[in-house]
Design a protein around this motif. Sequence first.
Motif, PDB file in Angstrom:
ATOM      1  N   TRP A 295      12.631   3.774  -3.678  1.00 47.04           N
ATOM      2  CA  TRP A 295      12.279   2.378  -3.359  1.00 47.04           C
ATOM      3  C   TRP A 295      13.071   1.866  -2.157  1.00 47.04           C
ATOM      4  CZ3 TRP A 295      15.224  -2.243  -3.816  1.00 47.04           C
ATOM      5  CH2 TRP A 295      14.489  -3.426  -3.640  1.00 47.04           C
ATOM      6  N   LEU A 296      14.373   2.158  -2.127  1.00 46.53           N
ATOM      7  CA  LEU A 296      15.186   1.708  -1.000  1.00 46.53           C
ATOM      8  C   LEU A 296      14.761   2.398   0.292  1.00 46.53           C
ATOM      9  CD1 LEU A 296      18.777   1.540  -2.544  1.00 46.53           C
ATOM     10  CD2 LEU A 296      17.436  -0.387  -1.659  1.00 46.53           C
ATOM     11  N   CYS A 297      14.475   3.679   0.229  1.00 42.63           N
ATOM     12  CA  CYS A 297      14.020   4.378   1.424  1.00 42.63           C
ATOM     13  C   CYS A 297      12.702   3.790   1.932  1.00 42.63           C
ATOM     14  CB  CYS A 297      13.870   5.869   1.156  1.00 42.63           C
ATOM     15  SG  CYS A 297      15.448   6.739   1.003  1.00 42.63           S
ATOM     16  N   LEU A 298      11.766   3.557   1.026  1.00 45.61           N
ATOM     17  CA  LEU A 298      10.507   2.922   1.426  1.00 45.61           C
ATOM     18  C   LEU A 298      10.765   1.559   2.070  1.00 45.61           C
ATOM     19  CD1 LEU A 298       8.285   3.678  -1.703  1.00 45.61           C
ATOM     20  CD2 LEU A 298       7.892   4.547   0.613  1.00 45.61           C
ATOM     21  N   LYS A 299      11.630   0.787   1.462  1.00 44.53           N
ATOM     22  CA  LYS A 299      11.916  -0.566   1.939  1.00 44.53           C
ATOM     23  C   LYS A 299      12.362  -0.563   3.398  1.00 44.53           C
ATOM     24  CE  LYS A 299      15.079  -4.442   0.869  1.00 44.53           C
ATOM     25  NZ  LYS A 299      14.070  -5.509   0.708  1.00 44.53           N
ATOM     26  N   TYR A 300      13.310   0.299   3.733  1.00 39.54           N
ATOM     27  CA  TYR A 300      13.867   0.278   5.085  1.00 39.54           C
ATOM     28  C   TYR A 300      13.044   1.109   6.071  1.00 39.54           C
ATOM     29  CZ  TYR A 300      17.754  -2.324   3.227  1.00 39.54           C
ATOM     30  OH  TYR A 300      18.509  -3.313   2.647  1.00 39.54           O
ATOM     31  N   GLU A 301      12.409   2.170   5.600  1.00 38.88           N
ATOM     32  CA  GLU A 301      11.529   2.937   6.488  1.00 38.88           C
ATOM     33  C   GLU A 301      10.314   2.111   6.889  1.00 38.88           C
ATOM     34  OE1 GLU A 301      12.758   7.142   4.290  1.00 38.88           O
ATOM     35  OE2 GLU A 301      10.842   6.164   3.848  1.00 38.88           O
ATOM     36  N   ILE A 302       9.689   1.462   5.918  1.00 35.66           N
ATOM     37  CA  ILE A 302       8.509   0.652   6.221  1.00 35.66           C
ATOM     38  C   ILE A 302       8.879  -0.527   7.105  1.00 35.66           C
ATOM     39  CG2 ILE A 302       6.761  -0.873   5.213  1.00 35.66           C
ATOM     40  CD1 ILE A 302       6.669   1.079   2.821  1.00 35.66           C
TER      41      ILE A 302
ATOM     42  N   VAL B 113       7.777   7.328  -9.332  1.00 31.16           N
ATOM     43  CA  VAL B 113       7.596   7.577  -7.899  1.00 31.16           C
ATOM     44  C   VAL B 113       6.123   7.481  -7.515  1.00 31.16           C
ATOM     45  CG1 VAL B 113       7.720   9.381  -6.120  1.00 31.16           C
ATOM     46  CG2 VAL B 113       9.700   8.914  -7.568  1.00 31.16           C
ATOM     47  N   LEU B 114       5.236   7.947  -8.379  1.00 28.38           N
ATOM     48  CA  LEU B 114       3.809   7.847  -8.082  1.00 28.38           C
ATOM     49  C   LEU B 114       3.364   6.387  -8.071  1.00 28.38           C
ATOM     50  CD1 LEU B 114       2.299  10.843 -10.086  1.00 28.38           C
ATOM     51  CD2 LEU B 114       2.904  10.713  -7.665  1.00 28.38           C
ATOM     52  N   GLY B 115       3.917   5.571  -8.955  1.00 25.08           N
ATOM     53  CA  GLY B 115       3.598   4.151  -8.943  1.00 25.08           C
ATOM     54  C   GLY B 115       4.073   3.472  -7.672  1.00 25.08           C
ATOM     55  N   LEU B 116       5.285   3.808  -7.240  1.00 20.91           N
ATOM     56  CA  LEU B 116       5.802   3.264  -5.981  1.00 20.91           C
ATOM     57  C   LEU B 116       4.930   3.706  -4.808  1.00 20.91           C
ATOM     58  CD1 LEU B 116       9.647   3.855  -6.429  1.00 20.91           C
ATOM     59  CD2 LEU B 116       8.505   1.634  -6.300  1.00 20.91           C
TER      60      LEU B 116
ATOM     61  N   GLN C 109       1.701   4.582  -4.757  1.00 24.42           N
ATOM     62  CA  GLN C 109       0.403   3.922  -4.729  1.00 24.42           C
ATOM     63  C   GLN C 109       0.516   2.454  -4.335  1.00 24.42           C
ATOM     64  OE1 GLN C 109      -1.323   4.747  -8.580  1.00 24.42           O
ATOM     65  NE2 GLN C 109      -1.266   6.955  -8.240  1.00 24.42           N
ATOM     66  N   THR C 110       1.569   1.794  -4.800  1.00 29.12           N
ATOM     67  CA  THR C 110       1.751   0.380  -4.463  1.00 29.12           C
ATOM     68  C   THR C 110       2.062   0.200  -2.982  1.00 29.12           C
ATOM     69  OG1 THR C 110       2.556  -0.070  -6.693  1.00 29.12           O
ATOM     70  CG2 THR C 110       3.052  -1.707  -5.000  1.00 29.12           C
ATOM     71  N   ALA C 111       2.987   1.004  -2.461  1.00 26.31           N
ATOM     72  CA  ALA C 111       3.330   0.910  -1.044  1.00 26.31           C
ATOM     73  C   ALA C 111       2.120   1.225  -0.167  1.00 26.31           C
ATOM     74  CB  ALA C 111       4.482   1.850  -0.719  1.00 26.31           C
ATOM     75  N   ALA C 112       1.334   2.216  -0.549  1.00 24.87           N
ATOM     76  CA  ALA C 112       0.141   2.571   0.216  1.00 24.87           C
ATOM     77  C   ALA C 112      -0.833   1.403   0.273  1.00 24.87           C
ATOM     78  CB  ALA C 112      -0.523   3.798  -0.402  1.00 24.87           C
ATOM     79  N   MET C 113      -1.037   0.756  -0.861  1.00 19.80           N
ATOM     80  CA  MET C 113      -1.952  -0.384  -0.919  1.00 19.80           C
ATOM     81  C   MET C 113      -1.449  -1.543  -0.072  1.00 19.80           C
ATOM     82  SD  MET C 113      -2.973  -2.680  -4.248  1.00 19.80           S
ATOM     83  CE  MET C 113      -1.269  -3.238  -4.381  1.00 19.80           C
ATOM     84  N   GLU C 114      -0.139  -1.812  -0.154  1.00 16.63           N
ATOM     85  CA  GLU C 114       0.416  -2.970   0.533  1.00 16.63           C
ATOM     86  C   GLU C 114       0.402  -2.836   2.058  1.00 16.63           C
ATOM     87  OE1 GLU C 114       3.552  -4.531  -2.907  1.00 16.63           O
ATOM     88  OE2 GLU C 114       4.329  -3.576  -1.092  1.00 16.63           O
ATOM     89  N   TYR C 115       0.513  -1.598   2.573  1.00 14.87           N
ATOM     90  CA  TYR C 115       0.699  -1.439   4.014  1.00 14.87           C
ATOM     91  C   TYR C 115      -0.396  -0.631   4.705  1.00 14.87           C
ATOM     92  CZ  TYR C 115       5.117  -3.548   2.931  1.00 14.87           C
ATOM     93  OH  TYR C 115       6.063  -4.445   2.490  1.00 14.87           O
ATOM     94  N   ALA C 116      -1.502  -0.382   4.007  1.00 16.74           N
ATOM     95  CA  ALA C 116      -2.587   0.396   4.605  1.00 16.74           C
ATOM     96  C   ALA C 116      -3.127  -0.269   5.864  1.00 16.74           C
ATOM     97  CB  ALA C 116      -3.701   0.601   3.592  1.00 16.74           C
ATOM     98  N   LYS C 117      -3.321  -1.568   5.827  1.00 17.48           N
ATOM     99  CA  LYS C 117      -3.912  -2.259   6.981  1.00 17.48           C
ATOM    100  C   LYS C 117      -2.956  -2.333   8.164  1.00 17.48           C
ATOM    101  CE  LYS C 117      -7.282  -5.026   4.465  1.00 17.48           C
ATOM    102  NZ  LYS C 117      -7.754  -6.391   4.107  1.00 17.48           N
TER     103      LYS C 117
END
Length: 270
Positions: free
Chosen positions: A118-125, A183-186, A188-196
Amino acid sequence: MASLRTKPVVLVTGSGSGIGRATAVRFAELGYSCVVADIDEQSAKETLGMLQTPGIAVHVDVTMATSVEAMVTAAVQRFGRIDCAFNSAGIYGASARIVESPEDAFDRVMDVNVKGVWLCLKYEIAQMLQQEPVMSDPAKWADKPDVCRFRGVRGSIVNASSLAGLHSFPIISAPYCASKFAVLGLTQTAAMEYAKEGIRVNAVCPSIAATPMTYRNMEMAPPGSAERMASMHPAGRIAAPEEVAEAVCWLCSDACPFTTGEHLKIAGGN
Protein backbone atom coordinates in the motif's frame (compact mmCIF):
# COMPACT_ATOMS: atom_id res chain seq x y z
CA MET A 1 6.49 1.30 -21.25
CA ALA A 2 9.54 2.60 -22.90
CA SER A 3 10.30 6.17 -23.87
CA LEU A 4 11.96 7.08 -27.15
CA ARG A 5 13.76 9.94 -25.41
CA THR A 6 15.50 8.16 -22.57
CA LYS A 7 15.91 4.72 -21.12
CA PRO A 8 12.77 3.66 -19.25
CA VAL A 9 13.13 3.42 -15.49
CA VAL A 10 11.96 0.59 -13.25
CA LEU A 11 11.86 0.41 -9.45
CA VAL A 12 11.94 -3.06 -7.88
CA THR A 13 11.50 -3.61 -4.15
CA GLY A 14 12.78 -6.81 -2.55
CA SER A 15 15.36 -6.99 -5.33
CA GLY A 16 18.24 -8.08 -3.13
CA SER A 17 17.44 -11.72 -3.88
CA GLY A 18 14.94 -14.17 -5.34
CA ILE A 19 12.18 -13.04 -7.68
CA GLY A 20 12.95 -9.35 -7.13
CA ARG A 21 16.59 -9.84 -8.13
CA ALA A 22 15.70 -11.92 -11.19
CA THR A 23 13.22 -9.25 -12.27
CA ALA A 24 15.70 -6.39 -11.91
CA VAL A 25 18.23 -8.36 -13.95
CA ARG A 26 15.66 -9.06 -16.67
CA PHE A 27 14.51 -5.44 -16.86
CA ALA A 28 18.15 -4.40 -17.26
CA GLU A 29 18.55 -6.90 -20.10
CA LEU A 30 15.58 -5.19 -21.76
CA GLY A 31 17.27 -1.81 -21.49
CA TYR A 32 15.68 -0.33 -18.37
CA SER A 33 17.57 1.76 -15.84
CA CYS A 34 16.94 0.09 -12.48
CA VAL A 35 16.32 1.24 -8.94
CA VAL A 36 17.25 -1.80 -6.85
CA ALA A 37 15.58 -1.45 -3.43
CA ASP A 38 15.80 -3.80 -0.48
CA ILE A 39 15.92 -3.69 3.32
CA ASP A 40 19.30 -5.43 2.99
CA GLU A 41 21.34 -2.74 1.24
CA GLN A 42 24.34 -5.00 0.72
CA SER A 43 22.20 -7.51 -1.16
CA ALA A 44 20.77 -4.68 -3.25
CA LYS A 45 24.31 -3.62 -4.14
CA GLU A 46 25.10 -7.19 -5.17
CA THR A 47 22.10 -7.18 -7.50
CA LEU A 48 23.18 -3.81 -8.88
CA GLY A 49 26.50 -5.38 -9.84
CA MET A 50 24.65 -7.90 -12.01
CA LEU A 51 22.90 -5.29 -14.15
CA GLN A 52 23.82 -4.34 -17.69
CA THR A 53 22.33 -0.85 -17.52
CA PRO A 54 22.63 2.16 -15.17
CA GLY A 55 21.09 1.71 -11.74
CA ILE A 56 21.18 2.63 -8.09
CA ALA A 57 20.87 0.55 -4.94
CA VAL A 58 18.53 1.97 -2.29
CA HIS A 59 17.84 0.85 1.26
CA VAL A 60 14.10 0.67 1.97
CA ASP A 61 11.89 -0.54 4.80
CA VAL A 62 8.53 -0.86 3.06
CA THR A 63 6.67 -0.73 6.39
CA MET A 64 7.76 2.89 6.95
CA ALA A 65 6.25 5.75 4.93
CA THR A 66 9.34 7.93 5.29
CA SER A 67 11.54 5.16 3.92
CA VAL A 68 9.28 4.44 0.94
CA GLU A 69 8.97 8.14 0.15
CA ALA A 70 12.78 8.48 0.30
CA MET A 71 13.13 5.53 -2.09
CA VAL A 72 10.87 7.15 -4.66
CA THR A 73 12.62 10.49 -4.21
CA ALA A 74 16.02 8.85 -4.79
CA ALA A 75 14.73 7.22 -7.97
CA VAL A 76 13.41 10.50 -9.36
CA GLN A 77 16.49 12.46 -8.38
CA ARG A 78 18.68 9.97 -10.25
CA PHE A 79 16.55 9.19 -13.29
CA GLY A 80 13.83 11.85 -13.49
CA ARG A 81 10.80 9.55 -13.47
CA ILE A 82 9.54 6.05 -12.69
CA ASP A 83 8.03 4.25 -15.67
CA CYS A 84 7.43 0.89 -13.99
CA ALA A 85 7.52 -0.60 -10.51
CA PHE A 86 7.47 -4.13 -9.18
CA ASN A 87 6.47 -4.29 -5.52
CA SER A 88 8.11 -7.59 -4.69
CA ALA A 89 9.21 -7.18 -1.06
CA GLY A 90 7.52 -9.72 1.19
CA ILE A 91 7.93 -12.35 3.89
CA TYR A 92 6.41 -15.75 4.62
CA GLY A 93 6.26 -15.67 8.39
CA ALA A 94 6.15 -18.81 10.52
CA SER A 95 4.53 -21.95 9.10
CA ALA A 96 2.08 -22.46 11.95
CA ARG A 97 -1.62 -23.22 12.11
CA ILE A 98 -3.92 -20.46 13.35
CA VAL A 99 -4.13 -21.69 16.95
CA GLU A 100 -0.34 -21.94 17.28
CA SER A 101 0.42 -18.68 15.44
CA PRO A 102 1.42 -15.72 17.68
CA GLU A 103 -0.26 -12.37 17.22
CA ASP A 104 2.99 -10.50 16.57
CA ALA A 105 3.77 -12.89 13.68
CA PHE A 106 0.44 -11.97 12.07
CA ASP A 107 1.15 -8.26 12.51
CA ARG A 108 4.62 -8.54 10.98
CA VAL A 109 3.43 -10.39 7.87
CA MET A 110 0.59 -7.94 7.31
CA ASP A 111 2.90 -4.96 7.85
CA VAL A 112 5.39 -6.07 5.22
CA ASN A 113 3.12 -7.75 2.68
CA VAL A 114 0.06 -5.50 2.81
CA LYS A 115 1.00 -2.15 4.33
CA GLY A 116 4.28 -2.33 2.41
CA VAL A 117 2.50 -2.73 -0.92
CA TRP A 118 0.00 0.00 0.00
CA LEU A 119 2.78 2.44 0.87
CA CYS A 120 4.67 1.65 -2.31
CA LEU A 121 1.53 2.18 -4.39
CA LYS A 122 0.84 5.44 -2.56
CA TYR A 123 4.20 7.03 -3.35
CA GLU A 124 4.79 5.42 -6.75
CA ILE A 125 1.39 6.52 -8.03
CA ALA A 126 1.84 10.02 -6.58
CA GLN A 127 5.04 10.32 -8.62
CA MET A 128 3.51 8.87 -11.78
CA LEU A 129 0.62 11.33 -11.61
CA GLN A 130 3.17 14.14 -11.93
CA GLN A 131 4.71 12.66 -15.06
CA GLU A 132 3.84 13.45 -18.63
CA PRO A 133 2.31 10.48 -20.44
CA VAL A 134 4.77 8.60 -22.65
CA MET A 135 4.15 6.77 -25.90
CA SER A 136 7.00 4.41 -26.74
CA ASP A 137 5.88 4.14 -30.37
CA PRO A 138 3.40 6.90 -31.31
CA ALA A 139 2.98 5.58 -34.85
CA LYS A 140 1.85 2.22 -33.46
CA TRP A 141 -1.25 3.77 -31.93
CA ALA A 142 -1.85 6.77 -34.22
CA ASP A 143 -4.72 5.16 -36.12
CA LYS A 144 -6.31 3.44 -33.09
CA PRO A 145 -7.65 6.21 -30.84
CA ASP A 146 -10.78 4.23 -29.95
CA VAL A 147 -9.04 0.89 -29.43
CA CYS A 148 -6.22 1.69 -27.05
CA ARG A 149 -7.12 3.92 -24.10
CA PHE A 150 -3.54 3.90 -22.85
CA ARG A 151 -1.81 5.65 -25.75
CA GLY A 152 -0.26 8.02 -23.25
CA VAL A 153 0.90 5.98 -20.26
CA ARG A 154 2.20 7.53 -17.05
CA GLY A 155 3.27 4.31 -15.40
CA SER A 156 2.75 0.60 -14.88
CA ILE A 157 2.93 -1.20 -11.53
CA VAL A 158 2.97 -4.91 -10.73
CA ASN A 159 2.39 -6.20 -7.20
CA ALA A 160 3.62 -9.55 -5.92
CA SER A 161 0.70 -11.64 -4.75
CA SER A 162 0.84 -15.44 -4.76
CA LEU A 163 -1.06 -18.59 -5.62
CA ALA A 164 -1.75 -18.46 -1.87
CA GLY A 165 -3.66 -15.25 -2.61
CA LEU A 166 -6.16 -17.27 -4.63
CA HIS A 167 -6.69 -20.29 -2.38
CA SER A 168 -5.22 -21.91 0.71
CA PHE A 169 -1.91 -23.67 0.32
CA PRO A 170 -0.22 -26.54 2.23
CA ILE A 171 2.26 -25.44 4.93
CA ILE A 172 1.65 -21.75 4.09
CA SER A 173 0.33 -19.89 7.13
CA ALA A 174 -2.98 -18.07 7.37
CA PRO A 175 -1.35 -14.61 7.77
CA TYR A 176 0.61 -15.10 4.56
CA CYS A 177 -2.47 -16.27 2.65
CA ALA A 178 -4.50 -13.37 4.04
CA SER A 179 -1.81 -10.89 3.07
CA LYS A 180 -1.65 -12.12 -0.50
CA PHE A 181 -5.44 -12.05 -0.86
CA ALA A 182 -5.23 -8.44 0.35
CA VAL A 183 -2.62 -7.59 -2.27
CA LEU A 184 -5.10 -8.55 -4.99
CA GLY A 185 -7.69 -6.24 -3.42
CA LEU A 186 -5.19 -3.38 -3.36
CA THR A 187 -4.25 -4.11 -6.97
CA GLN A 188 -7.82 -4.04 -8.24
CA THR A 189 -8.70 -0.90 -6.29
CA ALA A 190 -5.62 1.03 -7.41
CA ALA A 191 -6.22 -0.03 -11.02
CA MET A 192 -9.80 1.22 -10.89
CA GLU A 193 -8.88 4.51 -9.23
CA TYR A 194 -6.10 5.48 -11.65
CA ALA A 195 -7.01 3.86 -14.98
CA LYS A 196 -8.14 7.14 -16.54
CA GLU A 197 -4.85 8.78 -15.51
CA GLY A 198 -2.91 6.28 -17.60
CA ILE A 199 -1.54 4.19 -14.73
CA ARG A 200 -1.89 0.43 -14.95
CA VAL A 201 -1.74 -1.79 -11.85
CA ASN A 202 -1.60 -5.58 -12.06
CA ALA A 203 -0.37 -8.49 -9.95
CA VAL A 204 1.46 -11.77 -10.39
CA CYS A 205 0.46 -14.88 -8.47
CA PRO A 206 3.39 -17.30 -8.55
CA SER A 207 3.33 -20.64 -6.87
CA ILE A 208 6.34 -21.79 -4.85
CA ALA A 209 9.54 -20.51 -6.44
CA ALA A 210 13.16 -21.51 -5.95
CA THR A 211 14.26 -18.55 -3.83
CA PRO A 212 16.29 -18.14 -0.64
CA MET A 213 13.10 -17.20 1.22
CA THR A 214 11.41 -20.43 0.12
CA TYR A 215 14.36 -22.55 1.17
CA ARG A 216 14.52 -20.86 4.58
CA ASN A 217 10.83 -21.57 5.04
CA MET A 218 11.29 -25.20 4.00
CA GLU A 219 13.91 -25.63 6.73
CA MET A 220 11.19 -24.91 9.29
CA ALA A 221 8.56 -27.09 7.58
CA PRO A 222 7.89 -30.76 8.29
CA PRO A 223 10.23 -33.29 6.63
CA GLY A 224 9.35 -34.04 3.03
CA SER A 225 7.57 -30.70 2.44
CA ALA A 226 9.84 -29.69 -0.43
CA GLU A 227 9.14 -32.93 -2.29
CA ARG A 228 5.40 -32.59 -1.71
CA MET A 229 5.46 -29.02 -3.00
CA ALA A 230 7.20 -30.07 -6.23
CA SER A 231 4.89 -33.06 -6.78
CA MET A 232 1.71 -31.03 -6.29
CA HIS A 233 2.45 -29.08 -9.48
CA PRO A 234 1.40 -30.78 -12.71
CA ALA A 235 4.69 -29.50 -14.14
CA GLY A 236 6.48 -31.61 -11.51
CA ARG A 237 8.68 -28.85 -10.16
CA ILE A 238 8.63 -25.43 -8.54
CA ALA A 239 9.10 -22.18 -10.45
CA ALA A 240 12.39 -20.53 -11.29
CA PRO A 241 12.53 -16.83 -10.29
CA GLU A 242 13.34 -15.95 -13.90
CA GLU A 243 9.99 -17.37 -15.03
CA VAL A 244 8.15 -14.97 -12.75
CA ALA A 245 10.40 -12.12 -13.88
CA GLU A 246 9.35 -12.63 -17.49
CA ALA A 247 5.68 -12.30 -16.52
CA VAL A 248 6.34 -9.08 -14.58
CA CYS A 249 8.20 -7.55 -17.51
CA TRP A 250 5.39 -8.49 -19.88
CA LEU A 251 2.76 -6.88 -17.66
CA CYS A 252 4.83 -3.67 -17.61
CA SER A 253 5.36 -3.68 -21.37
CA ASP A 254 3.50 -2.16 -24.30
CA ALA A 255 2.28 -5.64 -25.20
CA CYS A 256 -0.77 -5.32 -22.92
CA PRO A 257 -1.84 -1.65 -22.77
CA PHE A 258 -5.48 -2.50 -21.95
CA THR A 259 -4.58 -4.86 -19.11
CA THR A 260 -5.09 -3.40 -15.65
CA GLY A 261 -6.58 -4.70 -12.41
CA GLU A 262 -5.68 -8.25 -13.39
CA HIS A 263 -3.62 -11.02 -11.84
CA LEU A 264 -1.45 -13.46 -13.75
CA LYS A 265 -1.12 -16.92 -12.25
CA ILE A 266 2.29 -18.58 -12.68
CA ALA A 267 1.73 -21.95 -11.11
CA GLY A 268 2.91 -24.86 -13.24
CA GLY A 269 -0.61 -26.03 -14.02
CA ASN A 270 -2.21 -25.48 -10.60
